[in-house]
Design an enzyme around this catalytic site. Sequence first.
Site: not given
Length: 317
Positions: A99, A233, A260
């Site tokens: 991320s 996601d 995610h």
Amino acid sequence: MDRGDELQFVVVHGYRRAYRRRGSGPALLLLHGLGCESSTWEPVIDALAEHYTVIAPDLLGHGESDKPDADYSLGGYANGMRDLLTILGIEKVTVVGHSFGGGVAMQFAYQYPDRTERIALVSSGGLGREVSPLIRFLTLPGSGTALSVATFRPWRRAVAAGMRGLSRTGLAPLRDLGEVAAIYESFADPRARQAVQRVTSHVLDWRGQYVTMTDRTYLARIVPVLVVWGADDLVIPAAHADIARQQAWSDVHVLPHSGHFPHRDHPGEFARLLHEFVRDTEPAAYRRGTWRSMLRQGQPAVEPEASDGPGAVTVAG
């Protein structure tokens, strides 16, 4: 195997940095995402430490690291990782970023190509503009006050417990709520809230990410790159993995039944993919002349898409 279960600490530029270190062998630097901490890698650290020296820090402003009024830019984080590795006596790493940590990983490779052997991006920021409305909300005026109220003690425990309960229902849109609950609880600390808002202000606004690496992806031609995404996601769309495919990067995998946090949803598969990637690719060798030539030439035209080859997207089944 050196487990090193407990967090270790080192002071860099007057700020305490927390990190986990396990295993031995070539070094992996694992960088967590926004609002998370090094514990997000716990499902895969042991498997990776069988082959590698695993360094998983709490980024500044997160976890048990200090949360000062300081520099929370991508460049600042990359500098911090360089300094941490230098103190630990580690010269070169395969840098793995999840991320926001993916953005830091790319920035680290861009600033310190001589210390980067490979890059692995996990549901990474920095490859497109789209991002979830909740993260965009953090950039709005008054969001800090709203978070303070939302994490107020009388209802904080019940809200977090509700999120964790929903994450166990098996419904795909809710699978990430266990991690979200931990992030939500961390926001009860005003220093953590301020740090996260500082981070977001450097890379996005209410419309989405405005700082991306798409103008510099051509530099990755000399560095092996692995991309892993969760097909479901809802934070950063898996379509951003197409950027890697279009640039003919090394290896792209979109995992089904994953959100995610693919390293938590499928830890065995993730550890296997990362191990095979490191095992089967030669580390990048930085040469100043080559780097200079690439910068002068700039971004090449996108080549026609192929049905397979090193840039193909693999959807694991």
